[in-house]
Design a protein around this motif. Structure first.
Motif, PDB file in Angstrom:
ATOM      1  N   MET A  61       0.851  -1.171   0.000  1.00 22.07           N
ATOM      2  CA  MET A  61       0.000   0.000   0.000  1.00 22.07           C
ATOM      3  C   MET A  61       0.899   1.237   0.000  1.00 22.07           C
ATOM      4  O   MET A  61       1.889   1.288   0.703  1.00 22.07           O
ATOM      5  CB  MET A  61      -0.877  -0.021   1.253  1.00 22.07           C
ATOM      6  N   ILE A  62       0.523   2.224  -0.808  1.00 22.47           N
ATOM      7  CA  ILE A  62       1.291   3.466  -0.897  1.00 22.47           C
ATOM      8  C   ILE A  62       0.343   4.640  -0.649  1.00 22.47           C
ATOM      9  O   ILE A  62      -0.803   4.628  -1.098  1.00 22.47           O
ATOM     10  CB  ILE A  62       2.005   3.575  -2.264  1.00 22.47           C
ATOM     11  N   VAL A  63       0.812   5.632   0.095  1.00 23.41           N
ATOM     12  CA  VAL A  63      -0.002   6.797   0.433  1.00 23.41           C
ATOM     13  C   VAL A  63       0.592   8.020  -0.255  1.00 23.41           C
ATOM     14  O   VAL A  63       1.789   8.274  -0.137  1.00 23.41           O
ATOM     15  CB  VAL A  63      -0.045   7.023   1.963  1.00 23.41           C
ATOM     16  N   PHE A  64      -0.245   8.770  -0.969  1.00 26.80           N
ATOM     17  CA  PHE A  64       0.195   9.998  -1.621  1.00 26.80           C
ATOM     18  C   PHE A  64      -0.540  11.187  -1.031  1.00 26.80           C
ATOM     19  O   PHE A  64      -1.733  11.100  -0.714  1.00 26.80           O
ATOM     20  CB  PHE A  64      -0.102   9.962  -3.128  1.00 26.80           C
ATOM     21  N   ASP A  65       0.174  12.297  -0.879  1.00 23.47           N
ATOM     22  CA  ASP A  65      -0.461  13.564  -0.545  1.00 23.47           C
ATOM     23  C   ASP A  65      -0.993  14.118  -1.853  1.00 23.47           C
ATOM     24  O   ASP A  65      -0.265  14.219  -2.837  1.00 23.47           O
ATOM     25  CB  ASP A  65       0.543  14.537   0.075  1.00 23.47           C
ATOM     26  N   LEU A  66      -2.278  14.474  -1.865  1.00 26.67           N
ATOM     27  CA  LEU A  66      -2.928  14.938  -3.084  1.00 26.67           C
ATOM     28  C   LEU A  66      -3.571  16.288  -2.859  1.00 26.67           C
ATOM     29  O   LEU A  66      -3.821  16.704  -1.724  1.00 26.67           O
ATOM     30  CB  LEU A  66      -4.001  13.925  -3.525  1.00 26.67           C
ATOM     31  N   PHE A  76      -5.523  16.365   0.631  1.00 24.64           N
ATOM     32  CA  PHE A  76      -6.007  15.122   1.201  1.00 24.64           C
ATOM     33  C   PHE A  76      -5.035  14.005   0.862  1.00 24.64           C
ATOM     34  O   PHE A  76      -4.103  14.204   0.091  1.00 24.64           O
ATOM     35  CB  PHE A  76      -7.420  14.789   0.701  1.00 24.64           C
ATOM     36  N   GLU A  77      -5.231  12.839   1.475  1.00 23.71           N
ATOM     37  CA  GLU A  77      -4.381  11.687   1.212  1.00 23.71           C
ATOM     38  C   GLU A  77      -5.127  10.688   0.342  1.00 23.71           C
ATOM     39  O   GLU A  77      -6.345  10.585   0.411  1.00 23.71           O
ATOM     40  CB  GLU A  77      -4.003  10.982   2.515  1.00 23.71           C
ATOM     41  N   GLY A  78      -4.379   9.942  -0.457  1.00 25.45           N
ATOM     42  CA  GLY A  78      -4.944   8.847  -1.227  1.00 25.45           C
ATOM     43  C   GLY A  78      -4.102   7.600  -1.010  1.00 25.45           C
ATOM     44  O   GLY A  78      -2.880   7.675  -0.977  1.00 25.45           O
ATOM     45  N   TRP A  79      -4.757   6.471  -0.835  1.00 30.69           N
ATOM     46  CA  TRP A  79      -4.079   5.197  -0.609  1.00 30.69           C
ATOM     47  C   TRP A  79      -4.253   4.342  -1.852  1.00 30.69           C
ATOM     48  O   TRP A  79      -5.375   4.139  -2.325  1.00 30.69           O
ATOM     49  CB  TRP A  79      -4.680   4.486   0.594  1.00 30.69           C
ATOM     50  N   ASP A 111      -1.150   1.875 -10.063  1.00 27.22           N
ATOM     51  CA  ASP A 111      -2.577   1.922  -9.736  1.00 27.22           C
ATOM     52  C   ASP A 111      -3.040   3.376  -9.610  1.00 27.22           C
ATOM     53  O   ASP A 111      -4.104   3.751 -10.116  1.00 27.22           O
ATOM     54  CB  ASP A 111      -2.841   1.162  -8.432  1.00 27.22           C
ATOM     55  N   PHE A 112      -2.222   4.202  -8.946  1.00 29.59           N
ATOM     56  CA  PHE A 112      -2.549   5.632  -8.832  1.00 29.59           C
ATOM     57  C   PHE A 112      -2.648   6.271 -10.215  1.00 29.59           C
ATOM     58  O   PHE A 112      -3.616   6.971 -10.514  1.00 29.59           O
ATOM     59  CB  PHE A 112      -1.498   6.359  -7.988  1.00 29.59           C
ATOM     60  N   GLU A 113      -1.651   6.035 -11.059  1.00 27.52           N
ATOM     61  CA  GLU A 113      -1.634   6.634 -12.404  1.00 27.52           C
ATOM     62  C   GLU A 113      -2.848   6.185 -13.223  1.00 27.52           C
ATOM     63  O   GLU A 113      -3.451   6.982 -13.938  1.00 27.52           O
ATOM     64  CB  GLU A 113      -0.337   6.283 -13.137  1.00 27.52           C
ATOM     65  N   ARG A 114      -3.217   4.905 -13.105  1.00 24.97           N
ATOM     66  CA  ARG A 114      -4.371   4.381 -13.838  1.00 24.97           C
ATOM     67  C   ARG A 114      -5.654   5.068 -13.369  1.00 24.97           C
ATOM     68  O   ARG A 114      -6.460   5.524 -14.174  1.00 24.97           O
ATOM     69  CB  ARG A 114      -4.474   2.867 -13.630  1.00 24.97           C
ATOM     70  N   GLN A 115      -5.827   5.168 -12.046  1.00 19.99           N
ATOM     71  CA  GLN A 115      -7.030   5.794 -11.507  1.00 19.99           C
ATOM     72  C   GLN A 115      -7.079   7.289 -11.835  1.00 19.99           C
ATOM     73  O   GLN A 115      -8.138   7.824 -12.165  1.00 19.99           O
ATOM     74  CB  GLN A 115      -7.115   5.590  -9.994  1.00 19.99           C
ATOM     75  N   VAL A 126      -9.991   9.442  -9.331  1.00 17.69           N
ATOM     76  CA  VAL A 126      -9.532  10.071  -8.093  1.00 17.69           C
ATOM     77  C   VAL A 126     -10.166  11.450  -8.028  1.00 17.69           C
ATOM     78  O   VAL A 126      -9.944  12.287  -8.902  1.00 17.69           O
ATOM     79  CB  VAL A 126      -7.990  10.183  -8.050  1.00 17.69           C
ATOM     80  N   THR A 127     -10.988  11.677  -6.993  1.00 17.43           N
ATOM     81  CA  THR A 127     -11.649  12.967  -6.825  1.00 17.43           C
ATOM     82  C   THR A 127     -11.446  13.480  -5.405  1.00 17.43           C
ATOM     83  O   THR A 127     -11.208  12.705  -4.485  1.00 17.43           O
ATOM     84  CB  THR A 127     -13.169  12.872  -7.109  1.00 17.43           C
TER      85      THR A 127
END
Length: 151
Positions: free
Chosen positions: A1-6, A14-17, A23-27, A33-34
């Motif tokens: 699992m990776i957490v990004f500050d968005l 906000f944070e995204g997991w 997976d992040f790039e695809r979403q 990602v909203t």
């Protein structure tokens, strides 16, 4: 699992997991990602400080910080005690207008009613419309025991 500050185009942070960077790039590419505050899909990664693992599981937590796995842990380094006090302060010092929140917020913003502090409920679409009109709206994590309490 990776957490990004968005962050979104409306300057909400906000944070995204995600399972992985791919997976992040695809979403992100699929506009999946909203922003949880306003629903804006114009999301970007923000710089963040690295996490340093010290290996000390038995180390004491800082006062007021949430233990791992708690419901409010995702509120960016804000402990349960601090968040609870903040929510209590807001509940005690605002008027609950319930589902009339978007209408009441507009009346106050456009000076059709006297300025006052309000809280209530709004759909994602209503929040987005308010934000588009320049009306600041903040999502508030109300605990279940406070949901029906009006002041």
């Amino acid at each position: 699992m990776i957490v990004f500050d968005l962050g979104c185009e409306n300057q909400h942070r906000f944070e995204g997991w995600f399972a992985s960077n791919e997976d992040f790039e695809r979403q992100l590419g699929g506009k999946l990602v909203t922003c949880p505050l306003c629903g804006n899909a114009g999301v970007v990664r923000l710089p963040h400080a690295s996490h340093i693992r010290t290996g000390g599981k038995d180390r004491e937590r800082a006062p007021g910080t949430a233990p791992a796995g708690t419901a409010w842990q995702h509120y960016a380094n804000v402990g349960t005690e601090i968040l609870t006090r903040l929510v209590e302060h807001i509940v005690e010092n605002t008027e609950d207008v319930g589902p009339a929140f978007p209408e009441e917020a507009r009346k106050i913003h456009y000076r059709e009613m006297p300025d006052r502090r309000i809280r209530g409920t709004a759909s994602r679409e209503e929040v987005e419309a308010l934000t588009d009109e320049g009306i600041e709206v903040v999502a508030l994590p109300l605990p279940a025991h406070r949901l029906g309490k009006t002041h």
